[in-house]
Design an enzyme around this catalytic site. Structure first.
Site, PDB file in Angstrom:
ATOM      1  N   ASN A 128       1.465  -2.236   5.334  1.00  0.00           N
ATOM      2  CA  ASN A 128       0.625  -1.055   5.473  1.00  0.00           C
ATOM      3  C   ASN A 128      -0.711  -1.176   4.742  1.00  0.00           C
ATOM      4  OD1 ASN A 128       0.168   2.044   5.751  1.00  0.00           O
ATOM      5  ND2 ASN A 128       0.146   1.700   3.543  1.00  0.00           N
TER       6      ASN A 128
ATOM      7  N   ILE B  86      -5.317  10.095  11.020  1.00  0.00           N
ATOM      8  CA  ILE B  86      -4.292  10.708  10.177  1.00  0.00           C
ATOM      9  C   ILE B  86      -4.959  11.276   8.925  1.00  0.00           C
ATOM     10  CG2 ILE B  86      -2.090  10.355   9.007  1.00  0.00           C
ATOM     11  CD1 ILE B  86      -2.000   9.836  12.044  1.00  0.00           C
TER      12      ILE B  86
ATOM     13  N   VAL C 122      -2.331  -8.531  -1.929  1.00  0.00           N
ATOM     14  CA  VAL C 122      -1.838  -9.245  -0.758  1.00  0.00           C
ATOM     15  C   VAL C 122      -2.802 -10.314  -0.264  1.00  0.00           C
ATOM     16  CG1 VAL C 122      -0.378  -7.338   0.002  1.00  0.00           C
ATOM     17  CG2 VAL C 122      -2.734  -7.509   0.874  1.00  0.00           C
TER      18      VAL C 122
ATOM     19  N   LYS D 230      -7.570  -5.339  12.938  1.00  0.00           N
ATOM     20  CA  LYS D 230      -6.412  -4.644  13.490  1.00  0.00           C
ATOM     21  C   LYS D 230      -5.995  -5.216  14.846  1.00  0.00           C
ATOM     22  CE  LYS D 230      -5.639  -1.822  10.102  1.00  0.00           C
ATOM     23  NZ  LYS D 230      -4.394  -1.949   9.302  1.00  0.00           N
TER      24      LYS D 230
ATOM     25  N   GLY E  80       0.833  -1.205   0.000  1.00  0.00           N
ATOM     26  CA  GLY E  80       0.000   0.000   0.000  1.00  0.00           C
ATOM     27  C   GLY E  80       0.861   1.246   0.000  1.00  0.00           C
TER      28      GLY E  80
ATOM     29  N   TYR F  13     -13.152  -3.862  10.820  1.00  0.00           N
ATOM     30  CA  TYR F  13     -11.858  -3.174  10.822  1.00  0.00           C
ATOM     31  C   TYR F  13     -11.156  -3.352  12.165  1.00  0.00           C
ATOM     32  CZ  TYR F  13      -8.469   0.588   9.982  1.00  0.00           C
ATOM     33  OH  TYR F  13      -7.312   1.316   9.800  1.00  0.00           O
TER      34      TYR F  13
ATOM     35  N   SER G 195      -4.214  -0.186  14.340  1.00  0.00           N
ATOM     36  CA  SER G 195      -5.086   0.965  14.545  1.00  0.00           C
ATOM     37  C   SER G 195      -5.653   0.959  15.957  1.00  0.00           C
ATOM     38  CB  SER G 195      -6.251   0.929  13.534  1.00  0.00           C
ATOM     39  OG  SER G 195      -7.263   1.854  13.900  1.00  0.00           O
TER      40      SER G 195
ATOM     41  N   ALA H  59     -11.619  -5.700  14.426  1.00  0.00           N
ATOM     42  CA  ALA H  59     -11.223  -7.095  14.609  1.00  0.00           C
ATOM     43  C   ALA H  59      -9.955  -7.408  13.826  1.00  0.00           C
ATOM     44  CB  ALA H  59     -12.359  -8.023  14.172  1.00  0.00           C
TER      45      ALA H  59
END
Length: 246
Positions: A91, A189, A65, A160, A13, A156, A143, A158
């Site tokens: 990433n 960010i 990936v 991370k 990424g 998301y 995250s 779960a």
């Protein structure tokens, strides 16, 4: 601050957002950078054009990936062309938010596949190469969602949280071979990943940050470079939060 001359870094990424900032920081520090992207040809071309001064040190490779065979071929190529590498930055990631009761099954699997299975595939083949060199740095991007949980991000969060657990486990498995494995956990960010968040929610998130602002991609990149450096040789299995104090 750091000298990566003679080292090769892989960044998934890596053509936009945080990944692009990480890639550019490694280039400025002297590293050869293998940038992985999934499908966005426009972002890929923009990255190469904007960093043309480093053209001889950039290798952009298309690889999904979530595809085990593609990842295997990627590492076969890297081992053949470069006789290995030194640093892997996982990433690549996606978001498909919805409250759990309304979340599509496909959205659950898509996010877990990219954010967690993709990290597993990349780490699996990376470790086999790095162990032969008896040196390496792996940094996985996680995250705060995996630690605190945010509404609409069950998939998301779960994924991370899983990345942190994977990191801790792998760090113990490969430490004796001179390989460290750590996480960097960026908060809010200012990248396109959060551009679709409604203004009301965006303002609410910003109010939760003690520094009262969103972070910059280069602030995350600085932390990644530290963990990737030889100076960070005794940091292993940790998660470095870049959250403004969340």
């Amino acid at each position: 601050m750091y000298d990566f001359n003679g080292q090769t870094a892989i960044i998934t990424g890596g053509t936009r957002g945080i990944g692009r900032s990480i890639a550019e920081s490694f280039l400025k520090a002297g590293a050869r950078v293998i940038v992985i992207y999934a499908s966005n040809e426009t972002a890929m071309a923009g990255f190469k054009e904007d960093n043309s001064e480093f053209a001889k040190k950039i290798d952009v490779q298309r690889c999904n990936v979530v595809n085990y065979e593609e990842v295997e071929r990627l590492f076969e190529y890297i081992d053949k062309e470069y006789e290995g590498f030194d640093i892997l930055i996982n990433n690549a990631g996606i978001r498909k938010d919805a409250v759990l009761a309304m979340m599509k099954e496909s959205d659950w699997h898509d996010v877990l596949n990219v954010n967690l299975s993709g990290v597993f595939y990349m780490c699996k083949f990376a470790v086999m190469s790095l162990m032969r060199r008896r040196y390496g740095r792996i940094i996985n991007i996680t995250s705060p969602s995996g630690k605190y949980g945010f509404e609409g991000q069950a998939n998301y969060g779960a994924s991370k949280a899983g990345v942190v657990a994977l990191t801790k486990t792998l760090s113990k498995e490969v430490a004796k071979r001179g390989i460290t494995v750590n996480c960097v956990s960026p908060g809010f960010i200012a990248t396109e990943l959060i551009e679709d968040i409604p203004d009301e929610l965006r303002n609410s998130y910003k109010a939760q940050v003690p520094l009262k602002r969103f972070g910059k991609p280069e602030e995350v990149a600085a932390c990644v470079l530290f963990l990737a450096s030889k100076e960070a040789s005794y940091v292993n299995g940790s998660t470095l939060e870049v959250t403004g104090g969340l």
